[in-house]
Every structure is written in structure tokens, then in C-alpha cells.
Scaffold this motif. Sequence first.
Motif, PDB file in Angstrom:
ATOM      1  N   SER A 194     -23.210  29.451   9.641  1.00 49.55           N
ATOM      2  CA  SER A 194     -23.376  28.013   9.413  1.00 49.55           C
ATOM      3  C   SER A 194     -24.052  27.328  10.592  1.00 49.55           C
ATOM      4  O   SER A 194     -24.526  26.196  10.479  1.00 49.55           O
ATOM      5  CB  SER A 194     -22.010  27.365   9.172  1.00 49.55           C
ATOM      6  N   LYS A 222     -20.685  13.998   4.761  1.00 49.60           N
ATOM      7  CA  LYS A 222     -20.837  15.187   3.906  1.00 49.60           C
ATOM      8  C   LYS A 222     -22.298  15.621   3.805  1.00 49.60           C
ATOM      9  O   LYS A 222     -22.619  16.790   3.996  1.00 49.60           O
ATOM     10  CB  LYS A 222     -20.282  14.907   2.500  1.00 49.60           C
ATOM     11  N   SER A 226     -23.862  19.069   5.425  1.00 46.86           N
ATOM     12  CA  SER A 226     -24.489  20.094   4.576  1.00 46.86           C
ATOM     13  C   SER A 226     -25.961  20.280   4.936  1.00 46.86           C
ATOM     14  O   SER A 226     -26.482  21.398   4.904  1.00 46.86           O
ATOM     15  CB  SER A 226     -24.347  19.723   3.096  1.00 46.86           C
ATOM     16  N   VAL A 325     -27.550  24.084  -2.237  1.00 49.42           N
ATOM     17  CA  VAL A 325     -26.673  22.962  -1.885  1.00 49.42           C
ATOM     18  C   VAL A 325     -26.805  21.898  -2.961  1.00 49.42           C
ATOM     19  O   VAL A 325     -27.931  21.559  -3.366  1.00 49.42           O
ATOM     20  CB  VAL A 325     -27.047  22.361  -0.508  1.00 49.42           C
ATOM     21  N   ASP A 327     -25.661  17.983  -3.838  1.00 52.39           N
ATOM     22  CA  ASP A 327     -25.122  16.735  -3.288  1.00 52.39           C
ATOM     23  C   ASP A 327     -25.239  15.621  -4.348  1.00 52.39           C
ATOM     24  O   ASP A 327     -26.298  15.031  -4.519  1.00 52.39           O
ATOM     25  CB  ASP A 327     -25.910  16.357  -2.034  1.00 52.39           C
ATOM     26  N   ILE A 365     -23.105  25.720  -2.112  1.00 51.74           N
ATOM     27  CA  ILE A 365     -22.344  24.628  -1.493  1.00 51.74           C
ATOM     28  C   ILE A 365     -22.430  23.412  -2.404  1.00 51.74           C
ATOM     29  O   ILE A 365     -23.528  22.978  -2.762  1.00 51.74           O
ATOM     30  CB  ILE A 365     -22.889  24.274  -0.102  1.00 51.74           C
ATOM     31  N   LEU A 367     -21.025  19.440  -2.706  1.00 46.00           N
ATOM     32  CA  LEU A 367     -20.315  18.342  -2.062  1.00 46.00           C
ATOM     33  C   LEU A 367     -19.451  17.630  -3.093  1.00 46.00           C
ATOM     34  O   LEU A 367     -19.810  17.581  -4.281  1.00 46.00           O
ATOM     35  CB  LEU A 367     -21.302  17.358  -1.436  1.00 46.00           C
TER      36      LEU A 367
END
Length: 455
Positions: A194, A222, A226, A325, A327, A365, A367
Motif C-alpha cells: 500500500s 477516504k 485510496s 478502486v 469511490d 478497493i 469506499l
Amino acid sequence: MEKINLKTGRLIVEKYLPHNFLAEKIVLSSLLISSEAIETCLRSLTIDAFYFKNHREIYKAILIMYKKNTPIDIVTLNTFLQNQGLLPKIGGIKVLIELVNQLPNLVYLEEYIRIIQDKYIRRSLIKLGYEAINSGYITNISLEEILSSLEKQMFSLTNESKNQDVFSSVDLFSQILLELKYKSSKSVLAGLSSGFYDLDSLTQGFQKSDLIIIAGRPSMGKTAFSLNIATNIVKKYKLPILFFSLEMSKEQLAYRLLSAEALINPMRLRNGHLNKKDWLKLHRIIKNLSSLPFFIDDTPNLSIQAIRSKVKKLIFEQNNIGLVVIDYLQLMQSSTLKSSNRVQELSQITRSLKNLAREFNMPVIALSQLSRNVENRIIKRPILSDLRESGSIEQDADLVLMLYRDQYYNSNNENDKQLDITELILAKQRNGPIGTIQLKFDAKYTKFFDYILKD
């Protein structure tokens, strides 16, 4: 093959589906003289991979005999087929005699198997093409459902020759042993780093096929966190990253990324109030970032099916993908379940995201917002039950990270909020310990840093 239609007098050209008669015959011949050949074929070829019906029957019979530990040669195979009433269907004993007289070269067995597999995939592709044409005329099924079905079949087809659904313990443990030897010799993490030391120490990196939830109340950071992680990964591994921004535009995200990397105040960056030093820094950062495979999609209200299609498209273009990711979770739409019960809909979304991570063998990932109940408590530090419309989020997630900045709630001094301590709460880890990590958050640049104690 050409024929004349007796009624019209026109020439008819018949097209056979792709196949290779000799390759199928040689492979079947190999099975009659080598048990190792049977094991190789068992891992690589299905019964349907054979084009000719009698070849399929012979292969099926050999597999049944092998699983029953019956010795396999022309005599035992002939007896088995005779007892099952299948000998006439395969063309009689003469077909078996032809196989024995073939005298195959086992050195090239895998090449013959590859030829058969290639022809099988081509036949499947032709079949899928006809199915796509016929589906276009169907009006009682939604277009999204038709496209989803065809897309899944196509992806399955492209991986037909590469993936195994069932692994023997020998194959599985041999693969694990090689991975362990590599990791111990290189001193590398098990997953993707990470970029934050304490987080990597607890998680050993983000693992393939993991669903990772990053949760927090608004303004906890957040998106910034990320984005920091995604940037760290793409810079370190040069693996393609796909960032779905369902809330912010791609331009807003790009400004944030530049501000965090160049350490330039985002307001000055947006207004263009930059000095010479800023411009030099900015040119260098943009040049470096432009060379990295970082992709941003800011389409709002995306469904899981749309995300899956975009992921697959990127894999086809880049031949790989390192991280996805999203979001954020509550802005997604369900592809199949349209319900007034948002909890059920969100549960279906999280299950689909977990399946996405497993299907493409990559970390995902997502959020997530936390419930407003946090604001009503004296102690506002979040816990797992605070996950908004949680449903199956806790169950499906492999890793749940929660961001909490105490100074956000308990400080009236704006300067205290510029560089404060953020608690990263590891609330769930399916395959490791839980705990709390401290990070530094610089609000001026929306960037997180490792928290290092000074003597």
C-alpha cells in the motif's frame, strides 16, 4: 465440400466446423499406451473438445475406465464398449485397431492437445456468434441481460485454454511452494504494498482476489487515502490501476492527484497561481504520472455489470490489471436487483464485487460511507456496525479499514487540522490480525504519510 442441388441445379458449398481428425486420432492412440498421457489429457481436454462423435465416446469410455482403475488397452477398451453397447456407435473394432496402428509420438502429445483445444475454442466461438445473432431478435429479455450472458460466455471462452477449475493437491502445493521460495529469497510482501509501512506489516500487502473496504464519515479522507494507495501501487509495480470515481469528476481527481504528488496547495493549483519552482515541479510530476498506467472513469451511477465490462476491456488492452478502486459503494447501482430495500441491493453489489475480485484475481478497493449514528455518540470512533446499509459488507469483505480523525471533531483550531493524526482502524481481516495504525494527514495537500515517532 461441394454438391449440386438436384432441384435448383445450383452449387452448394458446405462448411465443416473447425477440427483436426489426425490430432484427435493420435491423442486417443496415446491414451491406449500411456497412463501419463491420460493424466495429461484429463487436466487439459473435456469430452466436448473432440469433434467426432465416435472419438468423444472413446475418450469418455477411457476416462471412466481410468477413474475405476481399470487397465486400459485395446482388449479392455473393446470389452468395455461392447458391454455398454457402444461398440457399433464408435465404428466397431476396426476403429480401435486403427488407433493401435497409429504409433503416436508422445513427445508431441501436448502439441496435439493444443491443436484439439484450439479447434474446440473456434467451434465454440462460431456457436457463440450464432447465439449472439439469434439473441438480437429476442425482445422479451432485457438487452443488458443478453449482453451480460454473452459477455460471460466470451470471457469464459478466452480463458478456456488457460484456467483450471479443479486443482490436484500436488499442483496446488507445488505452486504454493514455488511462491514461498520466491518470497523468502526476495523478502517481498505476499501482496501489493500500500506504500504505508505499518499497514503492510499487518496485512502483508493487498492480496489477489481480496475485497477491501475503506470506510469513514465525510471529510475523513477516504478518497485521498485510496488515491494515495493507488498512486503508490502504480508507481512501485507499474501495474494498470482502474479508479472508478462515481462522486468526483476526473478533472477534480486529477487536481487532487497532482496536488498530493507535487505538494502544491490545491487552491493555488486550480487558480494557476504558481511560481517558477511550482511549474518545474509540476512538469516533472506530470511527465512521470503520464508514463504510468493509471486510468480514471468518472461515469456516475455505474452498475456492477458496467464496471465488470470496463475492467475486462482494460485487461484486453493492457494484458493485466493490478487494482480496481471504486469511490464509493453507496453510489453504485445493482445490475439485476431493483428493490426498494437498499440494504438488499447493496448486499448484492458487495457480493458481486467480491466475485469480481475472484474472477479477475485482483484486489478490489471499495469506499463506503459510515452511518450518521457515529455523530450522535460521545465517542465517535467507528466500529464495524457503523457501516452504512451494511447488509453483507462485513461478511463479503476480506479487509475493512476505517479512517478516524479525532482532531476533526475535537479541535476548534483550524491549524490543528492541517497536519493531524489519523487512526486507521483495521476492523476486520479475514486472514490476519486486527488493530489500529496511526497515519499523518496533511489537509493542505490531501495526502497521508506514515506516522514516525521522533526521539
